[in-house]
Design an enzyme around this catalytic site. Sequence first.
Site, PDB file in Angstrom:
ATOM      1  N   THR A 134       0.653  -1.128   0.004  1.00  0.00           N
ATOM      2  CA  THR A 134      -0.039  -0.070   0.058  1.00  0.00           C
ATOM      3  C   THR A 134       0.926   1.211   0.014  1.00  0.00           C
ATOM      4  OG1 THR A 134      -1.681  -1.106   1.166  1.00  0.00           O
ATOM      5  CG2 THR A 134      -1.834   1.215   1.184  1.00  0.00           C
ATOM      6  N   ASP A 185       0.864  -6.753   5.158  1.00  0.00           N
ATOM      7  CA  ASP A 185       0.292  -8.085   5.753  1.00  0.00           C
ATOM      8  C   ASP A 185       1.215  -9.143   6.047  1.00  0.00           C
ATOM      9  OD1 ASP A 185      -2.008  -7.057   5.208  1.00  0.00           O
ATOM     10  OD2 ASP A 185      -2.343  -7.959   2.996  1.00  0.00           O
TER      11      ASP A 185
HETATM   12  N1  ASP Z   1      -2.190  -5.963   1.056  1.00  0.00           N
HETATM   13  C1  ASP Z   1      -1.252  -4.910   1.373  1.00  0.00           C
HETATM   14  C2  ASP Z   1       0.116  -5.560   1.466  1.00  0.00           C
HETATM   15  O1  ASP Z   1       0.640  -6.195   2.436  1.00  0.00           O
HETATM   16  C3  ASP Z   1      -1.527  -4.144   2.675  1.00  0.00           C
HETATM   17  C4  ASP Z   1      -0.387  -3.347   2.921  1.00  0.00           C
HETATM   18  O2  ASP Z   1       0.225  -2.818   2.293  1.00  0.00           O
HETATM   19  O3  ASP Z   1      -0.408  -2.774   4.116  1.00  0.00           O
HETATM   20  O4  ASP Z   1       0.876  -5.558   0.240  1.00  0.00           O
END
Ligand code: ASP
Length: 345
Positions: free
Chosen positions: A16, A93
Amino acid sequence: MMEEKVSLLVIYTGGTIGMTKDPVSHALVPFNFDNIYEMMPVLKSFDFRIDFHSLETLIDSSNMKPSFWISLTHIIETNYELYDGFVVLHGSDTMAYTASALSFMLENLNKPVIFTGSQLPMGVIRTDGRENFLTSLEIAAAKDENMPLVPEVAIYFENHLMRGNRTTKFNAERFNAFVSGNYPLLADVGVHIRYNKNNIIKPNFKKLKVHINLDFNVTILKLFPGISENVVKSTLAIPGLKALILETFGSGNAPTDEWFIHCLENAINRGLIIYNVTQCKSGSVELGKYETSVDLGRIGVIGGFDITTESALAKLMYLIGEGYSKDRIIELLQTSIRGEMTVEE
Ligand code: ASP
């Protein structure tokens, strides 16, 4: 003589934090680091050199694979002498898994490797990514008498600097997404960055040694009330399985049913390593404290003290991959080798 500027390498893996709004489509797309100084002119006010390295394939960290851990390790190894510190931008994640893995793969690390990410993309007004990124840069550059202040793999997220192999992502909504339930913060960040120097690993001045031979014949079995013989037997029968992380209740407790203890005992006698890690986010496994863990100790289940599941997984992949004898692996599983657990005598 002019003092050399501190130099940092930022490694962008995806997640993100690196997202921004495409001005045409308005969709969130990965950020082009070639334009970083236009997007974040504030970077120019740091008095250090910052270089950027984007992985060829940027990923949501749910797609993280050990092959990426190996690539990251290679990038750090290749650039180790060229930079004073590293900042890794990573999805939150699976960040705790990657940070744990790198702590084992980078032996004798004497420079900061600071992981950070965010819950809101950098290109969104209320982003937490900006503060996380800028503070991580400051932490990676921080020195005390010309020595890095944090020469270890750490995660910085929303005010807290934590030892990477002690963390777990516990919140998918709030900005403070990580917890280090069994180890104090390495630094607490507010108006000042307050380093807890006594909790930070001291540099050992030895040469960096990189380990990339991981063994993936490891799995996790989380206990739950009502777990069936079928589930336990099928897991233990996975072809080629070398180690099982048994996520137990409380201080390492499990059902006392005869079939359960028998299944585990047979598997251990066949050569499987069973590593007891608690499902709790804080506290330690204490085999024999309750009647419900006495049999586990008797049949040869190894207690993992207060290690996290993320760290246990990475540690097993690393130790088995290194080709140590089973006895040595069992010994090292009960020893803190990168500050990943607190061993109670
Ligand atoms: N789904 C994303 C990832 O882990 C969530 C984040 O970046 O915080 O890449």
